[in-house]
Scaffold this motif. Structure first.
Motif, PDB file in Angstrom:
ATOM      1  N   PHE A 126      10.146  -6.714  -2.329  1.00 18.03           N
ATOM      2  CA  PHE A 126       9.139  -7.018  -3.016  1.00 18.03           C
ATOM      3  C   PHE A 126       7.850  -6.484  -2.174  1.00 18.03           C
ATOM      4  CE2 PHE A 126       9.601 -10.716  -0.654  1.00 18.03           C
ATOM      5  CZ  PHE A 126       8.454 -11.047  -0.030  1.00 18.03           C
ATOM      6  N   GLU A 127       8.300  -6.378  -0.811  1.00 23.24           N
ATOM      7  CA  GLU A 127       6.966  -5.941  -0.222  1.00 23.24           C
ATOM      8  C   GLU A 127       6.889  -4.312  -0.269  1.00 23.24           C
ATOM      9  OE1 GLU A 127      10.025  -7.015   1.388  1.00 23.24           O
ATOM     10  OE2 GLU A 127       9.225  -9.341   2.273  1.00 23.24           O
ATOM     11  N   ALA A 128       8.008  -3.509  -0.892  1.00 21.99           N
ATOM     12  CA  ALA A 128       7.553  -2.256  -0.861  1.00 21.99           C
ATOM     13  C   ALA A 128       7.019  -1.860  -2.395  1.00 21.99           C
ATOM     14  CB  ALA A 128       8.975  -1.640  -1.124  1.00 21.99           C
ATOM     15  N   ILE A 129       6.849  -2.896  -3.181  1.00 17.78           N
ATOM     16  CA  ILE A 129       6.099  -2.572  -4.541  1.00 17.78           C
ATOM     17  C   ILE A 129       4.468  -2.388  -4.432  1.00 17.78           C
ATOM     18  CG2 ILE A 129       5.499  -3.658  -6.771  1.00 17.78           C
ATOM     19  CD1 ILE A 129       8.234  -5.281  -6.423  1.00 17.78           C
ATOM     20  N   LEU A 130       4.029  -2.994  -3.578  1.00 15.69           N
ATOM     21  CA  LEU A 130       2.560  -2.774  -3.393  1.00 15.69           C
ATOM     22  C   LEU A 130       2.318  -1.120  -2.937  1.00 15.69           C
ATOM     23  CD1 LEU A 130      -0.107  -3.759  -3.598  1.00 15.69           C
ATOM     24  CD2 LEU A 130       0.139  -4.801  -1.215  1.00 15.69           C
ATOM     25  N   PRO A 131       2.910  -1.024  -1.770  1.00 16.28           N
ATOM     26  CA  PRO A 131       2.742   0.395  -1.366  1.00 16.28           C
ATOM     27  C   PRO A 131       3.116   1.628  -2.371  1.00 16.28           C
ATOM     28  CG  PRO A 131       3.759  -0.857   0.320  1.00 16.28           C
ATOM     29  CD  PRO A 131       3.665  -1.713  -0.850  1.00 16.28           C
ATOM     30  N   LEU A 132       4.203   1.405  -2.929  1.00 12.14           N
ATOM     31  CA  LEU A 132       4.562   2.138  -4.034  1.00 12.14           C
ATOM     32  C   LEU A 132       3.668   2.318  -5.169  1.00 12.14           C
ATOM     33  CD1 LEU A 132       6.762   3.984  -5.012  1.00 12.14           C
ATOM     34  CD2 LEU A 132       7.728   2.027  -6.145  1.00 12.14           C
ATOM     35  N   GLY A 133       3.036   1.390  -5.510  1.00 11.46           N
ATOM     36  CA  GLY A 133       1.900   1.241  -6.585  1.00 11.46           C
ATOM     37  C   GLY A 133       0.753   1.903  -6.080  1.00 11.46           C
ATOM     38  N   ILE A 134       0.292   1.727  -4.990  1.00  7.17           N
ATOM     39  CA  ILE A 134      -0.926   2.362  -4.375  1.00  7.17           C
ATOM     40  C   ILE A 134      -0.596   3.997  -4.284  1.00  7.17           C
ATOM     41  CG2 ILE A 134      -2.247   2.775  -2.459  1.00  7.17           C
ATOM     42  CD1 ILE A 134      -1.841  -0.201  -1.585  1.00  7.17           C
ATOM     43  N   ILE A 135       0.669   4.353  -3.813  1.00  8.44           N
ATOM     44  CA  ILE A 135       0.980   5.885  -3.568  1.00  8.44           C
ATOM     45  C   ILE A 135       1.052   6.362  -5.271  1.00  8.44           C
ATOM     46  CG2 ILE A 135       2.866   7.537  -3.132  1.00  8.44           C
ATOM     47  CD1 ILE A 135       3.617   5.655  -0.868  1.00  8.44           C
ATOM     48  N   ALA A 136       1.489   5.729  -6.081  1.00  6.15           N
ATOM     49  CA  ALA A 136       1.501   6.302  -7.448  1.00  6.15           C
ATOM     50  C   ALA A 136       0.213   6.408  -7.977  1.00  6.15           C
ATOM     51  CB  ALA A 136       2.454   5.421  -8.392  1.00  6.15           C
ATOM     52  N   GLY A 137      -0.838   5.289  -7.668  1.00  2.00           N
ATOM     53  CA  GLY A 137      -1.974   5.301  -8.221  1.00  2.00           C
ATOM     54  C   GLY A 137      -2.797   6.363  -7.818  1.00  2.00           C
ATOM     55  N   MET A 138      -2.614   6.818  -6.264  1.00  2.00           N
ATOM     56  CA  MET A 138      -3.383   7.864  -5.682  1.00  2.00           C
ATOM     57  C   MET A 138      -2.898   9.293  -6.472  1.00  2.00           C
ATOM     58  SD  MET A 138      -5.783   6.847  -3.654  1.00  2.00           S
ATOM     59  CE  MET A 138      -5.867   5.391  -4.720  1.00  2.00           C
ATOM     60  N   PHE A 139      -1.667   9.445  -6.646  1.00  4.95           N
ATOM     61  CA  PHE A 139      -1.062  10.554  -7.183  1.00  4.95           C
ATOM     62  C   PHE A 139      -1.577  10.632  -8.628  1.00  4.95           C
ATOM     63  CE2 PHE A 139       2.518  11.059  -4.298  1.00  4.95           C
ATOM     64  CZ  PHE A 139       2.287  12.217  -3.935  1.00  4.95           C
ATOM     65  N   ALA A 140      -1.837   9.663  -9.366  1.00  9.00           N
ATOM     66  CA  ALA A 140      -2.330   9.477 -10.735  1.00  9.00           C
ATOM     67  C   ALA A 140      -4.059   9.968 -10.575  1.00  9.00           C
ATOM     68  CB  ALA A 140      -2.295   8.230 -11.482  1.00  9.00           C
ATOM     69  N   ALA A 141      -4.543   9.254  -9.687  1.00  5.14           N
ATOM     70  CA  ALA A 141      -6.129   9.590  -9.818  1.00  5.14           C
ATOM     71  C   ALA A 141      -6.273  11.260  -9.194  1.00  5.14           C
ATOM     72  CB  ALA A 141      -6.570   8.836  -8.568  1.00  5.14           C
TER      73      ALA A 141
END
Length: 85
Positions: free
Chosen positions: A5-20
Protein backbone atom coordinates in the motif's frame (compact mmCIF):
# COMPACT_ATOMS: atom_id res chain seq x y z
CA UNK A 1 1.95 -10.95 -5.46
CA UNK A 2 0.12 -8.01 -3.89
CA UNK A 3 1.29 -4.43 -4.25
CA UNK A 4 2.33 -2.83 -0.98
CA UNK A 5 0.00 0.00 0.00
CA UNK A 6 2.99 2.36 0.39
CA UNK A 7 3.56 2.21 -3.39
CA UNK A 8 0.04 3.37 -4.30
CA UNK A 9 0.56 7.02 -3.34
CA UNK A 10 3.77 7.56 -5.38
CA UNK A 11 2.25 5.66 -8.30
CA UNK A 12 -0.80 7.94 -8.19
CA UNK A 13 1.40 11.04 -8.07
CA UNK A 14 3.47 9.89 -11.05
CA UNK A 15 0.36 8.99 -13.07
CA UNK A 16 -1.19 12.35 -12.20
CA UNK A 17 1.92 14.22 -13.38
CA UNK A 18 1.90 12.31 -16.69
CA UNK A 19 -1.80 13.14 -17.14
CA UNK A 20 -1.23 16.82 -16.31
CA UNK A 21 1.71 17.05 -18.73
CA UNK A 22 -0.30 15.42 -21.52
CA UNK A 23 -3.27 17.70 -20.92
CA UNK A 24 -0.99 20.75 -20.92
CA UNK A 25 0.67 19.78 -24.20
CA UNK A 26 -2.73 19.11 -25.77
CA UNK A 27 -4.03 22.51 -24.62
CA UNK A 28 -0.99 24.34 -26.00
CA UNK A 29 -1.26 22.52 -29.32
CA UNK A 30 -4.98 23.31 -29.61
CA UNK A 31 -4.28 26.96 -28.79
CA UNK A 32 -1.57 27.09 -31.48
CA UNK A 33 -3.85 25.59 -34.14
CA UNK A 34 -6.96 27.62 -33.22
CA UNK A 35 -8.76 24.56 -31.88
CA UNK A 36 -8.25 22.48 -35.02
CA UNK A 37 -6.37 19.19 -35.22
CA UNK A 38 -2.74 19.51 -36.36
CA UNK A 39 -1.99 19.10 -40.05
CA UNK A 40 0.15 16.12 -40.96
CA UNK A 41 1.60 14.81 -44.23
CA UNK A 42 1.73 18.25 -45.85
CA UNK A 43 2.36 18.38 -49.57
CA UNK A 44 3.10 21.39 -51.79
CA UNK A 45 -0.59 22.23 -52.21
CA UNK A 46 -1.22 22.25 -48.46
CA UNK A 47 1.78 24.52 -47.89
CA UNK A 48 0.56 26.91 -50.59
CA UNK A 49 -2.91 27.04 -49.02
CA UNK A 50 -1.37 27.63 -45.59
CA UNK A 51 0.69 30.52 -47.01
CA UNK A 52 -2.47 31.96 -48.60
CA UNK A 53 -4.38 31.61 -45.34
CA UNK A 54 -1.59 33.37 -43.48
CA UNK A 55 -1.62 36.25 -45.95
CA UNK A 56 -5.42 36.50 -45.75
CA UNK A 57 -5.99 36.12 -42.01
CA UNK A 58 -2.58 36.57 -40.37
CA UNK A 59 -2.53 33.00 -39.03
CA UNK A 60 -1.51 29.75 -40.75
CA UNK A 61 -4.57 27.89 -39.44
CA UNK A 62 -7.00 30.76 -39.92
CA UNK A 63 -9.54 30.61 -42.73
CA UNK A 64 -11.68 33.32 -44.29
CA UNK A 65 -15.04 32.97 -45.99
CA UNK A 66 -14.98 36.47 -47.47
CA UNK A 67 -15.79 36.54 -51.18
CA UNK A 68 -13.46 39.44 -51.94
CA UNK A 69 -9.88 39.45 -50.68
CA UNK A 70 -8.70 42.52 -48.77
CA UNK A 71 -6.55 45.12 -50.53
CA UNK A 72 -3.42 44.03 -48.64
CA UNK A 73 -3.65 40.60 -50.25
CA UNK A 74 -2.71 41.94 -53.70
CA UNK A 75 0.52 43.48 -52.36
CA UNK A 76 1.70 40.48 -50.38
CA UNK A 77 2.58 38.16 -53.25
CA UNK A 78 4.53 35.04 -52.29
CA UNK A 79 6.69 35.31 -55.43
CA UNK A 80 9.89 37.24 -54.89
CA UNK A 81 11.65 38.85 -57.86
CA UNK A 82 15.36 39.46 -57.84
CA UNK A 83 17.39 41.61 -60.14
CA UNK A 84 19.56 39.81 -62.66
CA UNK A 85 22.87 41.48 -63.25
Amino acid sequence: MPVPFEAILPLGIIAGMFAAAGAGINALQRQKTLGKPPRINLDQWDRAIMARNERLTGHVYGQSDAVVAPDEFSRSAPVFVRKLS
